[in-house]
Design a protein around this motif. Structure first.
Motif, PDB file in Angstrom:
ATOM      1  N   UNK A   1     -35.532   8.279  25.158  1.00 12.89           N
ATOM      2  CA  UNK A   1     -34.512   9.292  24.879  1.00 12.89           C
ATOM      3  C   UNK A   1     -33.090   8.856  25.438  1.00 12.89           C
ATOM      4  N   UNK A   2     -32.234   9.008  24.173  1.00  7.76           N
ATOM      5  CA  UNK A   2     -30.888   8.740  24.313  1.00  7.76           C
ATOM      6  C   UNK A   2     -29.983   9.432  25.158  1.00  7.76           C
ATOM      7  N   UNK A   3     -29.338   8.916  26.251  1.00  7.58           N
ATOM      8  CA  UNK A   3     -28.393   9.815  27.111  1.00  7.58           C
ATOM      9  C   UNK A   3     -26.946   9.841  26.670  1.00  7.58           C
ATOM     10  N   UNK A   4     -26.638   9.198  25.660  1.00  3.68           N
ATOM     11  CA  UNK A   4     -25.263   9.084  25.229  1.00  3.68           C
ATOM     12  C   UNK A   4     -25.179   9.613  23.876  1.00  3.68           C
ATOM     13  N   UNK A   5     -24.723  11.077  23.800  1.00  3.40           N
ATOM     14  CA  UNK A   5     -24.520  11.641  22.525  1.00  3.40           C
ATOM     15  C   UNK A   5     -23.453  11.058  21.689  1.00  3.40           C
ATOM     16  N   UNK A   6     -22.520  10.044  22.096  1.00  4.03           N
ATOM     17  CA  UNK A   6     -21.412   9.544  21.161  1.00  4.03           C
ATOM     18  C   UNK A   6     -22.110   8.281  20.462  1.00  4.03           C
ATOM     19  N   UNK A   7     -23.237   8.043  20.865  1.00  2.00           N
ATOM     20  CA  UNK A   7     -24.046   6.897  19.992  1.00  2.00           C
ATOM     21  C   UNK A   7     -24.632   7.356  18.946  1.00  2.00           C
ATOM     22  N   UNK A   8     -24.417   7.240  17.656  1.00  2.00           N
ATOM     23  CA  UNK A   8     -24.896   7.949  16.356  1.00  2.00           C
ATOM     24  C   UNK A   8     -24.582   6.968  15.201  1.00  2.00           C
ATOM     25  N   UNK A   9     -25.562   6.696  14.263  1.00  2.00           N
ATOM     26  CA  UNK A   9     -26.949   7.066  14.675  1.00  2.00           C
ATOM     27  C   UNK A   9     -27.625   6.277  15.569  1.00  2.00           C
ATOM     28  N   UNK A  10     -28.767   6.230  16.193  1.00  2.00           N
ATOM     29  CA  UNK A  10     -29.600   5.294  16.843  1.00  2.00           C
ATOM     30  C   UNK A  10     -30.253   4.566  15.711  1.00  2.00           C
ATOM     31  N   UNK A  11     -30.729   3.261  16.267  1.00  2.00           N
ATOM     32  CA  UNK A  11     -31.775   2.315  15.189  1.00  2.00           C
ATOM     33  C   UNK A  11     -32.389   1.745  16.184  1.00  2.00           C
ATOM     34  N   UNK A  12     -33.683   1.389  15.606  1.00  2.00           N
ATOM     35  CA  UNK A  12     -34.608   0.611  16.264  1.00  2.00           C
ATOM     36  C   UNK A  12     -35.501  -0.117  14.980  1.00  2.00           C
ATOM     37  N   UNK A  13     -36.078  -1.265  15.476  1.00  2.00           N
ATOM     38  CA  UNK A  13     -37.045  -1.863  14.355  1.00  2.00           C
ATOM     39  C   UNK A  13     -38.355  -1.559  15.345  1.00  2.00           C
ATOM     40  N   UNK A  14     -39.380  -0.921  14.402  1.00  2.00           N
ATOM     41  CA  UNK A  14     -40.804  -0.633  14.851  1.00  2.00           C
ATOM     42  C   UNK A  14     -41.741  -1.356  14.185  1.00  2.00           C
ATOM     43  N   UNK A  15     -42.668  -1.844  14.863  1.00  2.00           N
ATOM     44  CA  UNK A  15     -43.856  -2.382  14.345  1.00  2.00           C
ATOM     45  C   UNK A  15     -45.111  -1.829  14.889  1.00  2.00           C
ATOM     46  N   UNK A  16     -46.268  -1.181  13.878  1.00  2.00           N
ATOM     47  CA  UNK A  16     -47.203  -0.334  14.422  1.00  2.00           C
ATOM     48  C   UNK A  16     -48.568  -1.129  13.934  1.00  2.00           C
ATOM     49  N   UNK A  17     -49.578  -1.296  14.707  1.00  2.00           N
ATOM     50  CA  UNK A  17     -50.628  -1.964  14.238  1.00  2.00           C
ATOM     51  C   UNK A  17     -51.905  -1.848  14.938  1.00  2.00           C
TER      52      UNK A  17
END
Length: 290
Positions: free
Chosen positions: A74-90
């Motif tokens: 959960x991001x708590x800094x609304x000024x950082x937009x957009x949020x980004x992540x790399x996700x691997x699901x297996x």
């Protein structure tokens, strides 16, 4: 938070999912799924929940989670937009049935077994593998699979690693229980900077004070007020890093009415004073800049 079951969609051209998450915020609810998950935060800051762990996260956060481990960022800094992540699901049939029992994959099996407690890799490891994570996203299906297996093999040797979940903690995935936890977590998230009364929180989920305390301790393997103080200290750390506000002001803004009590709680969770925490973080930042 309510740990919601998430059905991971199957990939049509690969035996696992690898994708770039990019939105206005990390909006996934407190959830779980039978797949393993490897997440690398490219952009965003906030609070990470994994099992009974509550911690700050920022860019470079790199975590491996086992099957059915409840989690969310959960991001708590609304000024950082957009949020980004790399996700691997297996899942454990990425190479068919029984593949992890073969000697060639013993190291991968080891780290996947350990991931049941949630593994956080340190900043050095995160930086070392960040480019490889991006490269995997753009490879062909076969190259992607081979590269990902090599990545897991390499991560099994990566030191140091930190376990996020308390040893012996078993998440309760009962829907009624998770709905209650969801309500409690949300209340703390919204009201951590105010006085939180046990009577009010227990009434939210229609339980007596005594029954609620037993329920929370059984569910998260920690008392309710330990959780509250843990959350408040993490929010205090965020201010110590991101602002020049004096410690006294930070303590009061995080819901503490007693400065000595704030110092005791900070020492308990961070093993140092607030000023030393700020100083150590600044030193580490300056060192990273060279």
């Amino acid at each position: 938070m309510k740990a919601k079951f998430e059905k991971i969609p199957e990939s049509t051209d690969s035996s696992f999912r690898a994708f770039l998450y990019e939105k206005e915020s990390f909006d996934a609810p407190w959830h779980f799924h039978p797949e393993y998950e490897l997440t690398y935060i490219i952009k965003g800051k906030g609070i990470r929940y994994v099992g009974n762990s509550v911690e700050n996260f920022e860019e470079g956060d790199f975590v491996l989670l086992g099957t059915n481990v409840p989690h969310c960022w959960k991001n708590t800094n609304p000024d950082i937009k957009p949020v980004k992540s790399i996700v691997f699901q297996f899942n454990d049939t990425i190479l068919g049935q029984g593949w992890m029992e073969k000697s060639e994959f013993k190291n991968i099996k080891w780290i996947l077994d350990k991931s049941s407690r949630g593994i956080k890799f340190n900043a050095e490891v995160s930086k070392k593998f960040s480019k490889k994570l991006v490269d995997i996203l753009h490879q062909s299906a076969l190259e992607k699979l081979l590269s990902f297996l090599k990545l897991l093999e390499s991560l099994s040797f990566a030191k140091p690693q930190k376990f996020l979940i308390t040893e012996g903690f078993a998440p309760n995935l009962n829907n009624k229980t998770n709905h209650r936890i969801h309500s409690v977590f949300n209340h703390v998230h919204i009201n951590y900077d105010k006085k939180i009364k046990l009577q009010h929180v227990s009434s939210i989920i229609a339980m007596s004070d005594e029954a609620f305390c037993r329920f929370f301790k059984k569910s998260l393997n920690k008392s309710f007020f330990t959780f509250v103080n843990e959350y408040r200290i993490h929010m205090a750390c965020k201010q110590l890093i991101e602002t020049h506000n004096p410690v006294k002001q930070i303590a009061y803004s995080c819901g503490y009415e007693s400065l000595p009590f704030f110092y005791r709680q900070f020492q308990k969770f961070k093993n140092c004073s607030p000023l030393n925490f700020r100083k150590n973080h600044l030193n580490a930042y300056n060192k990273a800049l060279g």
